[in-house]
Design an enzyme around this catalytic site. Structure first.
Site, PDB file in Angstrom:
ATOM      1  N   GLU A   1     106.410  82.363  77.218  1.00  0.00           N
ATOM      2  CA  GLU A   1     107.431  82.361  78.269  1.00  0.00           C
ATOM      3  C   GLU A   1     106.820  82.088  79.640  1.00  0.00           C
ATOM      4  OE1 GLU A   1     107.158  84.647  75.918  1.00  0.00           O
ATOM      5  OE2 GLU A   1     109.114  84.935  74.949  1.00  0.00           O
TER       6      GLU A   1
ATOM      7  N   PHE B   1     115.638  98.320  70.583  1.00  0.00           N
ATOM      8  CA  PHE B   1     114.610  97.337  70.235  1.00  0.00           C
ATOM      9  C   PHE B   1     114.600  96.212  71.279  1.00  0.00           C
ATOM     10  CE2 PHE B   1     113.363  93.377  67.994  1.00  0.00           C
ATOM     11  CZ  PHE B   1     112.028  93.709  67.797  1.00  0.00           C
ATOM     12  N   GLN B   2     113.434  95.914  71.796  1.00  0.00           N
ATOM     13  CA  GLN B   2     113.232  94.881  72.817  1.00  0.00           C
ATOM     14  C   GLN B   2     114.059  95.114  74.088  1.00  0.00           C
ATOM     15  OE1 GLN B   2     113.410  90.952  70.892  1.00  0.00           O
ATOM     16  NE2 GLN B   2     111.208  91.097  70.538  1.00  0.00           N
TER      17      GLN B   2
ATOM     18  N   LYS C   1     123.880  91.110  75.545  1.00  0.00           N
ATOM     19  CA  LYS C   1     124.283  90.300  74.396  1.00  0.00           C
ATOM     20  C   LYS C   1     125.800  90.324  74.192  1.00  0.00           C
ATOM     21  CE  LYS C   1     122.496  89.147  69.827  1.00  0.00           C
ATOM     22  NZ  LYS C   1     121.617  89.591  68.728  1.00  0.00           N
TER      23      LYS C   1
ATOM     24  N   MET D   1      84.690  79.928  90.870  1.00  0.00           N
ATOM     25  CA  MET D   1      84.928  80.502  92.190  1.00  0.00           C
ATOM     26  C   MET D   1      84.428  81.944  92.254  1.00  0.00           C
ATOM     27  SD  MET D   1      85.857  79.826  95.190  1.00  0.00           S
ATOM     28  CE  MET D   1      87.052  78.513  95.490  1.00  0.00           C
TER      29      MET D   1
END
Lengths: 174, 577
Positions: free
Chosen positions: B67, B129-130, B179, B492
């Site tokens: 993502e 969940f999630q 949802k 760096m």
């Protein structure tokens, strides 16, 4: 630049999550909020946050800029103490027996200009509004006798100057 | 307006029958002119993906491999095209993986809308969940965010999301959609957002401020402009050019402002900041009027504020009132979109050339060329330098490429030496310094400007943070050119260890895999160059290719980037070695 007390007034839409967004601006700069109050304002459907901080003018300028930038904030201001009229409120819960056993308690109630909100067999509750030092003084006077519970509200304040939020809203009207 | 109406009508459902929230989301995106988005499916966003399947002829979804890649691709797309980038993810880990890209877009003012799925309304707060509080998590890194729990809120909120992302000082917006709101049906209608009551995107220019600015500039003997990304975001390139040409003002850029004025313009005197050019840095403390345009005095630009341009009057052209007096106090603040304010300034400026003053920049440029640039781009030592690679890319692409860089030494070298003839061509993670930005951002940049050459310049460290996005390049045959400048170090950090930590090289050596084989594993044509004599021809082949191409260049392992203003030092203390 030295630290001073500032009262920040924020006029905003009344939306879920805005408190989090505003408090995050202080968190990001590691600045403690000394007191916070959220209420309705003089304008319908517009909320008012009153936030007290102890910091430098440079920081409070930056913070107010960042607050005002939030989408749902209509306008934010900061003021020094002498530019506002402000108060806090406190409640003291005290054992009722003390009212009869300790004569001094009655004097404290009279001299502090506080009100008895309720009295029961077990306890009574005193309400006191005023500036922070006045409430602190009353607290110190009552403390030796035993305070069952104590709570103090955030500062509420109105400015001496006009805020002109309604005019601003008219201008922004979409 | 015509095109908007046209797009709206073509995407509108035929009658006022009810449609699901998920389908409504698609119609909203189409109405906003979105034809491409990046994302990753999962449980809480599946109803929307089901609709994406049905609308795939109108709306292309690119499945990134992470993502974070979706956000950087959306950023790259937004930065080259000036349009809003769109990324989509599911709830929980899908949403939290967007955070780095949101933070990057927030600090670099990139217009982006992220849509996340969320557990159903009745499960909110139950540790389902999630489930994660992405509104709480994303609040500090978004311009605005909102959780939709009812389908009927979708059109108004998405319209507002696109308006807020793009208007004023742009930024990322996250819309979290439960949802149930995706499944529920409602009567859809869409109206574009024209304004938000509590939000003033751009202050109206104040003529008094413009007159005051003009008076200071006309009186100045040594005026100096530093411009930033505000010029690009406001599409004020022509206005800025007209101002500097009329008044003969030397002008330098911040890393985010690069490419707004062509590199070879005689008044373009280079980059300010930590690894910027010698002249513009050192002369910041000699100018008499410093004119900042669409920039925010980041600490990497100013070094120590206590010694920054104290001798100069400061004029600050800026769209965001919160930036005025934030870091550097302004003697004159000109609020508003720089396209408008610079256009109003122009007729009030007197013609001038400031020859002696401009010569100061040329003299400093010569010193820097002798001591740094010459050795960077025409090295005589054996090992390859990053600078000569960039120079060869300039030559092969005729300065026409979009250069996307990651973060680190290669980024500084790319920004120092890449040459540009066109605006919106330097895509890099400036404010956040996000390693891993480069590869996915290059995908978005290419898709945002299919007719342009896009070259990603990436270090071996950052490359491995988002290397999985090679899968996207392979699957969709996106013809980006990927150049990894491999010094087998986190260069760096290694440089700082050498200069400021007594050469204690803690965790900066990288034992790297065979990058060519990895690219070949994705069926991408790949080459490795480790000798100077192969460099030019290979880069020419790469640029000539119309397919994705991977090039690893083995560069000197322990080179440092100079000039350098050590962290917290004054711009006057810039070091050439």
């Amino acid at each position: 630049m030295k630290n001073q007390w500032f009262t920040i007034s924020v006029y905003s839409e009344n939306n879920v999550g805005l408190l989090n967004r505003i408090s995050g601006i202080f968190l990001k700069r590691h600045i403690n909020i000394e007191s916070l109050n959220v209420s309705k304002s003089e304008i319908d459907e517009v909320s008012k946050f009153t936030i007290v901080v102890y910091t430098t003018e440079q920081w409070v300028h930056n913070i107010v800029g960042q607050i005002e930038k939030q989408i749902e904030v209509i306008k934010a201001f900061y003021h020094k103490d002498d530019e506002t009229i402000y108060q806090e409120s406190a409640l003291f819960k005290i054992d009722s027996a003390l009212l009869f056993d300790e004569r001094q308690i009655q004097n404290i109630i009279k001299e502090s200009n506080s009100q008895i909100v309720t009295v029961s067999r077990e306890f009574f509750v005193l309400a006191k509004s005023g500036r922070r030092p006045e409430i602190d003084e009353m607290y110190e006077q009552l403390k030796p006798y035993g305070i069952m519970q104590f709570v103090r509200s955030g500062r509420i304040s109105v400015t001496k100057d006009e805020m002109q939020i309604s005019a601003l809203l008219k201008e922004l009207k979409v | 307006m015509e095109t908007i109406k046209e797009k709206q009508s073509s995407s509108k459902p035929k009658s006022t029958i009810k449609i699901s929230g998920a389908e409504a989301i698609i119609h909203c995106l189409l109405a906003e002119g979105v034809d491409l988005l990046y994302g990753y499916p999962g449980g809480a966003i599946m109803p929307v993906y089901d609709e994406l399947y049905k609308f795939q002829d109108k709306l292309t979804h690119i499945l990134t491999r992470h993502e974070q890649g979706a956000t950087h691709a959306a950023q790259g797309y937004a930065r080259v095209s000036g349009r809003v980038g769109v990324a989509m993810a599911t709830s929980g880990p899908g949403a939290t993986n967007l955070v780095t890209g949101l933070a990057d877009a927030q600090i670099d003012s990139t217009p982006m809308v992220c849509i996340t799925g969320q557990v159903p309304r009745h499960l909110l707060g139950s540790d389902a969940f999630q489930e994660t509080d992405i509104i709480g998590i994303s609040t500090p890194v978004t311009k605005w965010n909102y959780q939709i729990t009812k389908a009927s809120e979708i059109p108004e909120i998405l319209a507002k999301a696109f308006f807020i992302a793009k208007s004023g000082r742009p930024g990322p917006v996250l819309v979290d959609i439960t949802k149930n709101a995706q499944f529920d049906e409602f009567e859809f209608s869409y109206e574009k957002c024209k304004g938000v009551r509590s939000y003033n995107p751009a202050p109206k220019p104040n003529m008094g401020a413009i007159d005051a600015a003009a008076a200071l500039i006309n009186k100045a003997k040594k005026p100096f402009i530093v411009w930033g990304q505000g010029v690009i975001l406001g599409e004020a390139e022509e206005e800025l050019k007209a101002v500097i040409e009329k008044a003969g003002i030397p002008a330098a850029w911040t890393i985010m402002g690069e490419s707004a004025i062509p590199t070879n313009h005689p008044l373009n005197v280079g980059m300010v900041g930590m690894h910027g050019n010698y002249g513009p840095n050192i002369l910041t403390n000699e100018c008499d009027v410093l004119i900042a345009v669409g920039m925010r005095f980041d600490d990497r630009v100013t070094g120590s504020l206590d010694t920054y341009a104290k001798q100069a009057k400061v004029v600050h052209f800026e769209i965001d009132p919160a930036e005025i007096n934030k870091n550097v106090p302004a003697d004159v603040a000109v609020l508003g979109n720089s396209k408008e304010t610079l256009a109003l300034l122009l007729p009030k400026l007197e013609k001038s050339s400031h020859e002696d003053w401009n010569n100061e920049f040329k003299k400093k440029r010569d010193i820097e060329f002798e001591q740094v640039i010459k050795n960077d781009i025409h090295p005589t030592k054996e090992g390859l330098t990053m600078g000569e690679v960039i120079e060869q890319i300039n030559i092969a692409s005729k300065n026409k490429a979009v250069i996307v860089s990651d973060v680190g030494q290669h980024q500084m070298i790319a920004c120092r030496y890449a040459k540009f003839a066109q605006s919106k061509s330097n895509i890099t993670s400036g404010g956040l310094g996000t390693m891993g930005f480069g590869l996915p951002a290059a995908i978005g940049a290419k898709q945002g400007a299919m007719d342009r050459e896009v070259v990603a310049i990436i270090g071996d460290g950052g490359y491995q943070m988002t290397i999985q996005e090679l899968g996207v390049i392979f699957q969709h045959q996106i013809p980006v050119k990927i150049v990894v400048l491999n010094n087998d170090h986190l260069g760096m950090v290694r440089q700082w260890q050498e200069l400021f930590f007594d050469k204690r090289y803690a965790s900066t050596v990288m034992v790297n895999p065979d990058f060519v084989k990895i690219a070949e594993g994705y069926h991408i044509e790949a080459k490795r160059v480790s000798k100077r004599e192969d460099l030019k021809a290979t880069i020419e082949t790469m640029i000539a290719s119309d397919k994705p191409y991977f090039l690893e260049v083995k560069v000197e392992k322990e080179d440092n980037v100079f000039p350098m203003i050590p962290s917290g030092a004054s711009v006057s203390d810039i070091r050439l070695k």
